[in-house]
Design a protein around this motif. Sequence first.
Motif, short mmCIF file in Angstrom:
data_model
loop_
_atom_site.label_atom_id
_atom_site.label_comp_id
_atom_site.label_asym_id
_atom_site.label_seq_id
_atom_site.Cartn_x
_atom_site.Cartn_y
_atom_site.Cartn_z
N THR A 1 44.50 39.99 41.30
CA THR A 1 43.81 38.97 42.11
C THR A 1 42.88 38.18 41.20
OG1 THR A 1 42.05 40.56 42.53
CG2 THR A 1 43.76 40.37 44.23
N SER B 1 34.69 45.61 43.76
CA SER B 1 34.51 44.53 42.79
C SER B 1 33.84 45.15 41.57
CB SER B 1 33.61 43.45 43.39
OG SER B 1 33.40 42.45 42.44
N ARG C 1 30.02 41.35 27.69
CA ARG C 1 30.38 41.78 29.05
C ARG C 1 31.40 42.91 28.99
NH1 ARG C 1 30.44 38.75 34.09
NH2 ARG C 1 32.28 39.06 35.40
N GLU D 1 23.86 33.79 42.50
CA GLU D 1 25.28 33.53 42.33
C GLU D 1 26.00 33.44 43.68
OE1 GLU D 1 23.73 36.19 41.58
OE2 GLU D 1 23.84 36.72 39.47
N SER D 2 27.22 32.90 43.62
CA SER D 2 27.99 32.64 44.84
C SER D 2 28.29 33.92 45.63
CB SER D 2 29.32 31.97 44.47
OG SER D 2 30.07 32.85 43.64
N ASN E 1 35.36 43.69 33.85
CA ASN E 1 34.69 42.89 34.89
C ASN E 1 35.26 41.46 34.90
OD1 ASN E 1 32.97 42.12 36.89
ND2 ASN E 1 31.10 42.28 35.67
N ARG F 1 36.63 29.64 42.91
CA ARG F 1 35.48 28.94 43.53
C ARG F 1 35.52 27.47 43.16
NH1 ARG F 1 29.84 27.63 43.58
NH2 ARG F 1 28.87 27.86 41.53
N PRO G 1 31.70 33.19 33.99
CA PRO G 1 30.71 34.11 34.54
C PRO G 1 29.35 33.44 34.43
CG PRO G 1 31.16 34.69 32.27
CD PRO G 1 32.00 33.46 32.58
N SER G 2 28.33 34.08 34.97
CA SER G 2 26.98 33.54 34.79
C SER G 2 26.64 33.54 33.30
CB SER G 2 25.99 34.38 35.59
OG SER G 2 26.23 35.76 35.35
N THR H 1 24.65 27.24 41.95
CA THR H 1 24.16 28.62 42.10
C THR H 1 23.35 29.03 40.87
OG1 THR H 1 26.24 29.45 41.17
CG2 THR H 1 26.07 29.34 43.58
N GLY I 1 32.06 44.19 39.26
CA GLY I 1 30.67 43.80 38.97
C GLY I 1 29.65 44.65 39.70
N HIS J 1 36.99 28.51 38.23
CA HIS J 1 36.39 27.36 38.93
C HIS J 1 37.36 26.19 38.97
CE1 HIS J 1 33.03 29.91 37.81
NE2 HIS J 1 32.26 29.27 38.68
N ARG K 1 29.89 40.47 47.25
CA ARG K 1 28.59 40.10 46.69
C ARG K 1 27.98 39.06 47.61
NH1 ARG K 1 28.29 37.21 40.86
NH2 ARG K 1 29.04 35.44 42.07
#
Length: 547
Positions: free
Chosen positions: A119, A233, A60, A182-183, A64, A123, A144-145, A37, A235, A69, A197
């Motif tokens: 939660t 969310s 950041r 992004e995913s 958030n 991914r 994160p990205s 991504t 973000g 992963h 998202r």
Amino acid sequence: MNTKILTISDVLANAKELELAGSIIRNGGLVAFPTETVYGLGGNALDSGASARIYSAKGRPQDNPLIVHICDISQLDDLCHDIPNEARRLAEVYWPGPLTMILPKRDIIPDATTAGLDTAGIRMPSHEIARALIKAAGVPIAAPSANLSGKPSTTSFEHVFRDMNGRIDAIIDGGTSDVGLESTVVEFDQGFARILRPGFITLEDIEAVLGKGKCLVASGVREHVADGEKVRSPGMKYRHYAPSAPVTAICGDSFDVFREMRRRTRGESNCAAIICDEYASRLTCKTISCGKSGDYVSMAHRLFDALRSLDCDDISFILAQCPNENGLGMAIANRLKRAAAFNVVTARHLFVLGLTGATGSGKSVAADLFTAQGARVIDCDQLYHKMLSDDKEMLNAVEKTFPCAFRNGMLDRKALGSIVFADKSMLDLLNTTVLPFVVKKIESIIDCCERSGEHTLVLDAPTLFESGADRLCDEIIAVTAPEEIRLSRICQRDGISREYAEMRVKGGKNDEYYNARCDKVFINAGNFDNFKAQIIKYMEKYLCGGK
Ligand code: TXA
Ligand code: MG
């Protein structure tokens, strides 16, 4: 901090570099790495110190949460509990891949990773280097990205280097990201999935697995979330993907979008447009083409690079073509709308042709030809004169500026005429007073034609440029004629002396003025058939929308 660069092109050949990167993460350090991504900024997801370092490297906001992963489905049950059946079915089809699922987390994931939520977003990326890195680290990776907070996500090593060099331990150079966005992030709620998202895995893809109507879209994805409104969310509430210049997202058919951009960039030098290949070369401003019209895969791939390359001081505004919301279009539109802070407009479909020219040139002959061909023509002079008798707002403004031209609250046109024709500065003052009202009126007529589905409107306006109404036009043509011909026409038409006609011609604009500003200039030199043939030829091309 000295950031190591690790070039990895093959997971087997570069096993040593991967082992080094894995050990940096295992030991609490941060490594940026490629995924299918965007690039991720990775740290040990089970180590709250590593998560805290991620937040500070990116700048950041603390609330958030990070995505965790994994590289193997067997890790899922160690990290989460009460996993809904819908999540398992989606994982089976779309993992490894660009899908993040929000699931109840176990205590093993520290609060620092999920910003205190109970939660976690999980991914399993499909990129080989990403998965080999997670394996080498031996721990799930929070990532994160890999961009500075608020900037577009990073889709190449160069982007990451620009944002993160000196802030983290290592960057893996693994080429460009395939998808470019992004995913897809989804949560689950009583048998339904909800997209928080949008991404490469589309609503349609999710419904193909869970059934039609089983995937919802959270509010805030397609439209702006109001200040203070609770988002699902974190973000979603942050300004994101934004270059320093303001962005306007323009929706609609590609040709309409192109024309909207052409109008908005007319005469502007410091602006830029992101637009499909077909029209990019037809705009005069700086453009970035984002693939063929409708090729959303290319657009997704190029979007962040485009936004980043336009993030420079010498650009004053950016226009971006916004796709429709189907399939992958939803994800692209979401990123663009957020880059635009939800400043989204729909391109006008109506084609507006500006018709101007000096007095005596025969402009009204052209206007009559357009009318005869079925186009709606607005005579802006006539409109202005009508407004002088019935537009209260405009009359109020005129009365404030020229009180002597009013008797008992009524405009005395002769009195006004004698003030403004005796003194050029008074005429200019009258123009600056009335023209904004006329343009507003023209705008409302355009809106009305647009809503009723008309396709062409001609604005017959001698003061098209002075009024700013040129900005409303898709194309502008002028009619000019040699001075001698104009003089005799004016004498005949208005029954005035040659001297007076000369004065009027001298006071008006010359041919150069129109040549420099108009898309096309027609010369009406006295041969009516020739002139008519030229106009008709032009009309055939343009009256059906100017394609
Ligand atoms: O493609 C991607 O997802 C990339 C690559 C690196 O995997 N990662 C990424 O992470 O885009 P990030 O942090 O830039 O975006 C994560 C998004 C944020 O909008 C965040 O609010 C949301 O996922 N998110 C994460 N955990 C969440 C949770 N527990 N509940 C709700 N939203 C969550
Ligand atoms: Mg991000």
